[in-house]
Design a protein around this motif. Structure first.
Motif, PDB file in Angstrom:
ATOM      1  N   GLN A 101       3.494  -2.608  -9.901  1.00  0.00           N
ATOM      2  CA  GLN A 101       2.526  -2.050 -10.811  1.00  0.00           C
ATOM      3  C   GLN A 101       1.205  -1.560  -9.873  1.00  0.00           C
ATOM      4  O   GLN A 101       0.805  -2.548  -9.039  1.00  0.00           O
ATOM      5  N   PHE A 102       0.793  -0.520  -9.995  1.00  0.00           N
ATOM      6  CA  PHE A 102      -0.286  -0.031  -9.365  1.00  0.00           C
ATOM      7  C   PHE A 102      -1.516  -0.934  -9.863  1.00  0.00           C
ATOM      8  O   PHE A 102      -1.735  -0.779 -11.150  1.00  0.00           O
ATOM      9  N   VAL A 103      -2.252  -1.304  -8.748  1.00  0.00           N
ATOM     10  CA  VAL A 103      -3.513  -2.191  -9.380  1.00  0.00           C
ATOM     11  C   VAL A 103      -4.799  -1.721  -9.024  1.00  0.00           C
ATOM     12  O   VAL A 103      -5.698  -2.278  -9.371  1.00  0.00           O
ATOM     13  N   GLY A 104      -4.940  -0.719  -8.150  1.00  0.00           N
ATOM     14  CA  GLY A 104      -6.270  -0.344  -7.735  1.00  0.00           C
ATOM     15  C   GLY A 104      -6.186   0.723  -6.479  1.00  0.00           C
ATOM     16  O   GLY A 104      -5.204   1.005  -5.757  1.00  0.00           O
ATOM     17  N   HIS A 105      -7.275   1.378  -6.168  1.00  0.00           N
ATOM     18  CA  HIS A 105      -7.605   2.287  -5.022  1.00  0.00           C
ATOM     19  C   HIS A 105      -7.513   1.508  -3.809  1.00  0.00           C
ATOM     20  O   HIS A 105      -7.964   0.065  -3.623  1.00  0.00           O
ATOM     21  N   CYS A 106      -7.248   2.159  -2.878  1.00  0.00           N
ATOM     22  CA  CYS A 106      -7.765   1.778  -1.478  1.00  0.00           C
ATOM     23  C   CYS A 106      -8.828   2.172  -0.857  1.00  0.00           C
ATOM     24  O   CYS A 106      -8.793   3.367  -0.530  1.00  0.00           O
ATOM     25  N   VAL A 107      -9.825   1.485  -0.940  1.00  0.00           N
ATOM     26  CA  VAL A 107     -11.304   1.869  -0.321  1.00  0.00           C
ATOM     27  C   VAL A 107     -11.107   1.842   1.304  1.00  0.00           C
ATOM     28  O   VAL A 107     -10.936   0.866   1.850  1.00  0.00           O
ATOM     29  N   ARG A 108     -11.332   3.093   1.906  1.00  0.00           N
ATOM     30  CA  ARG A 108     -11.312   3.014   3.187  1.00  0.00           C
ATOM     31  C   ARG A 108     -12.364   2.482   4.098  1.00  0.00           C
ATOM     32  O   ARG A 108     -13.487   2.578   3.626  1.00  0.00           O
ATOM     33  N   CYS A 109     -11.974   1.865   5.370  1.00  0.00           N
ATOM     34  CA  CYS A 109     -12.958   1.504   6.207  1.00  0.00           C
ATOM     35  C   CYS A 109     -13.013   2.295   7.496  1.00  0.00           C
ATOM     36  O   CYS A 109     -12.248   3.423   7.827  1.00  0.00           O
ATOM     37  N   MET A 110     -13.598   1.841   8.640  1.00  0.00           N
ATOM     38  CA  MET A 110     -13.662   2.442   9.857  1.00  0.00           C
ATOM     39  C   MET A 110     -12.467   2.704  10.591  1.00  0.00           C
ATOM     40  O   MET A 110     -11.902   3.584  11.620  1.00  0.00           O
ATOM     41  N   PRO A 123       0.029   2.989   5.542  1.00  0.00           N
ATOM     42  CA  PRO A 123       0.656   2.568   4.223  1.00  0.00           C
ATOM     43  C   PRO A 123       1.927   1.814   4.403  1.00  0.00           C
ATOM     44  O   PRO A 123       2.503   2.092   5.435  1.00  0.00           O
ATOM     45  N   ASN A 124       2.582   1.219   3.584  1.00  0.00           N
ATOM     46  CA  ASN A 124       3.870   0.605   3.647  1.00  0.00           C
ATOM     47  C   ASN A 124       4.653   1.416   2.934  1.00  0.00           C
ATOM     48  O   ASN A 124       6.001   1.467   3.658  1.00  0.00           O
ATOM     49  N   LEU A 125       4.518   2.101   2.084  1.00  0.00           N
ATOM     50  CA  LEU A 125       5.333   3.197   1.468  1.00  0.00           C
ATOM     51  C   LEU A 125       4.805   4.544   1.452  1.00  0.00           C
ATOM     52  O   LEU A 125       3.727   4.796   0.850  1.00  0.00           O
ATOM     53  N   LEU A 132       0.895  -1.372  -0.028  1.00  0.00           N
ATOM     54  CA  LEU A 132      -0.015  -0.267  -0.009  1.00  0.00           C
ATOM     55  C   LEU A 132       0.777   1.240   0.055  1.00  0.00           C
ATOM     56  O   LEU A 132       1.665   1.423   0.863  1.00  0.00           O
ATOM     57  N   LEU A 133       0.770   2.218  -0.887  1.00  0.00           N
ATOM     58  CA  LEU A 133       1.557   3.257  -1.145  1.00  0.00           C
ATOM     59  C   LEU A 133       0.501   4.648  -0.767  1.00  0.00           C
ATOM     60  O   LEU A 133      -0.538   4.411  -1.195  1.00  0.00           O
ATOM     61  N   ALA A 134       1.101   5.711  -0.323  1.00  0.00           N
ATOM     62  CA  ALA A 134       0.363   6.921  -0.083  1.00  0.00           C
ATOM     63  C   ALA A 134       1.458   7.976  -0.353  1.00  0.00           C
ATOM     64  O   ALA A 134       2.585   7.869  -0.336  1.00  0.00           O
ATOM     65  N   THR A 135       0.784   9.339  -0.723  1.00  0.00           N
ATOM     66  CA  THR A 135       1.760  10.350  -0.976  1.00  0.00           C
ATOM     67  C   THR A 135       1.746  11.574  -0.217  1.00  0.00           C
ATOM     68  O   THR A 135       0.616  11.565   0.509  1.00  0.00           O
TER      69      THR A 135
END
Length: 242
Positions: free
Chosen positions: A184-193, A153-155, A127-130
């Motif tokens: 390779q980017f594969v999809g969004h991270c849809v968030r939960c609670m 996130p991991n990175l 999981l990556l974030a900026t």
């Protein structure tokens, strides 16, 4: 094309516990070495993984590897409780404490350095974030500082072009980190609670989640699958590949 640098590397030796920030990591086929390699099982719920969703105080427990890393076996996993006590992750006193707090029966499960199935990791390997996206969420929320640990996130990438949520436009494309690793980017991270739980005190505030739902379709961060394994380090360049 150079898009930024690695600002933080975070692995979570125990699923749903607080992760540890490390200066470097081996990227395996399943993601960061040891990420979500150990987990607690909720034996009162048909053997599902115990997570923050069921037991939100898990955010206050810090897990880290102690000792030499190898491909044969993981180092010892040390856990520091919210009260500052230190245990081995399988210590019966620690498990009893968690059972009392969560009102659940808990057992343990661990995997090998060569294989961690997708189940404990989540949807994909990494999981990556900026930084630009985190800053934008901070602006949109308009309340307390947004702690990156809420998003796990991991990175964490520091972008050259500070365009919020630009990583979502890269889904389907590859990146190279350092000289070896490709993902390779594969999809969004849809968030939960889980993002509503404050990592410092385990208190919940649904307003952050509501903001993300309203302003960015409940997405934050992107998942990536590992294409080429290798070693990564802090400050490694991140290149978007053609």
């Amino acid at each position: 094309m150079l898009i930024g640098h690695i600002k933080e590397i975070v692995r979570h030796p125990v699923k749903s516990f607080r992760g540890e920030s490390v200066p470097k990591s081996r990227i395996m086929d399943y993601g960061l070495y040891g990420d979500r390699s150990h987990a607690y099982i909720d034996d009162t719920k048909n053997g599902d993984f115990l997570t923050i969703t069921q037991f939100q105080e898990m955010v206050g427990y810090q897990a880290r590897f102690v000792g030499e890393e190898s491909m044969d076996e993981y180092p010892r996993v040390e856990v520091t409780t919210p009260e500052g006590k230190v245990f081995d992750w399988q210590d019966r006193e620690l498990i009893r404490e968690m059972e009392d707090k969560s009102e659940r029966n808990i057992s343990t499960r661990q995997y090998t350095p060569s294989h961690v199935p997708i189940g404990p990791i989540a949807v994909e390997h990494v999981l990556l974030a900026t930084d630009a996206s985190l800053d934008k969420v901070q602006e949109l929320w308009g309340r307390d500082e947004v702690d990156l640990r809420r998003f796990r996130p991991n990175l964490f990438i520091s972008l050259l072009d500070k365009k919020p949520f630009i990583e979502e436009e890269w889904i389907g494309r590859r990146i190279r980190i350092g000289t070896e690793v490709e993902m390779q980017f594969v999809g969004h991270c849809v968030r939960c609670m889980i993002i509503t739980v404050n990592p410092d005190n385990a208190e919940r505030d649904p307003s952050l989640h509501k903001t993300l739902i309203k302003e960015n379709n409940n997405n934050f961060g992107v998942y990536a699958s590992v294409v080429k394994t290798g070693d990564i380090r802090l400050d490694d360049e991140v290149h978007l590949l053609d």
